[in-house]
Write a protein that holds these residues in place. Structure first.
Motif, PDB file in Angstrom:
ATOM      1  N   LYS A 119       1.035  -1.049  -0.082  1.00  0.00           N
ATOM      2  CA  LYS A 119      -0.091   0.012  -0.103  1.00  0.00           C
ATOM      3  C   LYS A 119       1.014   1.283   0.030  1.00  0.00           C
ATOM      4  CE  LYS A 119      -3.885  -2.272   2.463  1.00  0.00           C
ATOM      5  NZ  LYS A 119      -4.504  -2.388   3.407  1.00  0.00           N
ATOM      6  N   GLN A 120       0.408   2.413  -0.741  1.00  0.00           N
ATOM      7  CA  GLN A 120       1.229   3.309  -0.637  1.00  0.00           C
ATOM      8  C   GLN A 120       0.957   4.065   0.543  1.00  0.00           C
ATOM      9  OE1 GLN A 120      -0.358   5.596  -4.109  1.00  0.00           O
ATOM     10  NE2 GLN A 120       0.735   4.264  -5.572  1.00  0.00           N
ATOM     11  N   MET A 121       2.205   4.661   1.070  1.00  0.00           N
ATOM     12  CA  MET A 121       2.223   5.133   2.561  1.00  0.00           C
ATOM     13  C   MET A 121       2.779   6.392   2.366  1.00  0.00           C
ATOM     14  SD  MET A 121       0.969   2.817   4.350  1.00  0.00           S
ATOM     15  CE  MET A 121       1.434   2.957   5.949  1.00  0.00           C
ATOM     16  N   LYS A 122       2.492   7.624   3.246  1.00  0.00           N
ATOM     17  CA  LYS A 122       3.103   8.754   3.529  1.00  0.00           C
ATOM     18  C   LYS A 122       3.260   9.038   4.841  1.00  0.00           C
ATOM     19  CE  LYS A 122      -1.120  11.478   3.614  1.00  0.00           C
ATOM     20  NZ  LYS A 122      -2.056  12.383   3.002  1.00  0.00           N
ATOM     21  N   GLN A 123       3.876  10.272   5.316  1.00  0.00           N
ATOM     22  CA  GLN A 123       4.229  10.702   6.361  1.00  0.00           C
ATOM     23  C   GLN A 123       3.424  11.568   7.008  1.00  0.00           C
ATOM     24  OE1 GLN A 123       8.480  11.580   7.145  1.00  0.00           O
ATOM     25  NE2 GLN A 123       8.822   9.495   7.619  1.00  0.00           N
ATOM     26  N   CYS A 124       2.798  11.462   8.211  1.00  0.00           N
ATOM     27  CA  CYS A 124       2.092  12.414   8.729  1.00  0.00           C
ATOM     28  C   CYS A 124       3.027  13.858   8.998  1.00  0.00           C
ATOM     29  CB  CYS A 124       1.467  12.218  10.229  1.00  0.00           C
ATOM     30  SG  CYS A 124       0.373  13.448  11.012  1.00  0.00           S
ATOM     31  N   ASP A 130       4.060   6.849   9.745  1.00  0.00           N
ATOM     32  CA  ASP A 130       3.508   6.366   8.380  1.00  0.00           C
ATOM     33  C   ASP A 130       2.165   6.061   8.504  1.00  0.00           C
ATOM     34  OD1 ASP A 130       6.062   6.537   7.118  1.00  0.00           O
ATOM     35  OD2 ASP A 130       6.387   4.439   7.661  1.00  0.00           O
ATOM     36  N   ILE A 131       1.393   7.020   7.440  1.00  0.00           N
ATOM     37  CA  ILE A 131       0.038   6.568   7.320  1.00  0.00           C
ATOM     38  C   ILE A 131      -0.313   6.432   5.918  1.00  0.00           C
ATOM     39  CG2 ILE A 131      -0.657   8.007   9.403  1.00  0.00           C
ATOM     40  CD1 ILE A 131      -1.365  10.271   7.427  1.00  0.00           C
ATOM     41  N   LEU A 132      -1.547   5.750   5.681  1.00  0.00           N
ATOM     42  CA  LEU A 132      -1.881   5.551   4.235  1.00  0.00           C
ATOM     43  C   LEU A 132      -2.149   6.835   3.416  1.00  0.00           C
ATOM     44  CD1 LEU A 132      -4.769   2.895   4.575  1.00  0.00           C
ATOM     45  CD2 LEU A 132      -2.253   2.627   3.847  1.00  0.00           C
ATOM     46  N   MET A 133      -1.878   6.544   2.041  1.00  0.00           N
ATOM     47  CA  MET A 133      -1.942   7.978   1.151  1.00  0.00           C
ATOM     48  C   MET A 133      -3.452   8.266   1.139  1.00  0.00           C
ATOM     49  SD  MET A 133      -0.025   9.534  -0.593  1.00  0.00           S
ATOM     50  CE  MET A 133       1.296   8.980  -1.436  1.00  0.00           C
ATOM     51  N   CYS A 138      -4.967  11.421  10.867  1.00  0.00           N
ATOM     52  CA  CYS A 138      -3.868  10.739  11.236  1.00  0.00           C
ATOM     53  C   CYS A 138      -4.320   9.617  12.364  1.00  0.00           C
ATOM     54  CB  CYS A 138      -2.573  11.235  11.810  1.00  0.00           C
ATOM     55  SG  CYS A 138      -1.178  10.298  12.503  1.00  0.00           S
TER      56      CYS A 138
END
Length: 145
Positions: A119-124, A130-133, A138
């Motif tokens: 799954k594509q993740m990004k940073q808060c 790490d959270i989902l895109m 958050c």
């Protein structure tokens, strides 16, 4: 039981009345009888637990005798010896359980689950977790992303 208690009460009343009628330095006939029978019955009463152990055919009669001989003069030792002598000697019942010959069954094979696509993740931006895109909030810090 009431009759026995009344008989004992009458005997003690007669004894006390008879002792009151005699001079202080003598015993009457009833007092002589009681004092003579006490010295005959006291050993029988003292070793009563041993007699009960013999009558109940206790396998550890010698231990009961030793306890009664050495600690019977205390009330606790005498009562313990009496309870031990009166305890029933029931054999311990053991149950024989036969198990059928069962061969161990191998557990069923676990199915192989193919890994899920990454799954594509990004940073808060607030907590750097790490959270989902697609996340709008958050899950770690609760802030709106």
């Amino acid at each position: 039981m009431v009759f026995l208690r009344m008989l004992i009460l009458i005997a003690l009343t007669g004894y006390s009345y008879g002792m009151g009628q005699t001079p202080a330095n003598q015993l009457n006939e009833f007092g002589t009888f009681v004092s003579a029978s006490f010295f005959l019955l006291a050993p029988v009463l003292y070793f009563y637990p041993l007699l009960e152990a013999y009558m109940h055919k206790q396998p550890n009669i010698y231990s009961i005798f030793a306890l009664n001989l050495f600690l019977g003069w205390t009330l606790v030792g005498w009562v313990v010896a009496l309870v031990w002598a009166l305890k029933s000697q029931e054999p311990v019942k053991a149950a024989v359980v036969s198990t059928p010959d069962v061969k161990p069954v191998a557990p069923p094979p676990t199915p192989i689950i193919p890994p899920s696509p990454a799954k594509q993740m990004k940073q808060c931006p607030y907590c750097a977790e790490d959270i989902l895109m697609a996340a709008k909030k958050c899950k770690h810090c609760g802030s709106e992303v």
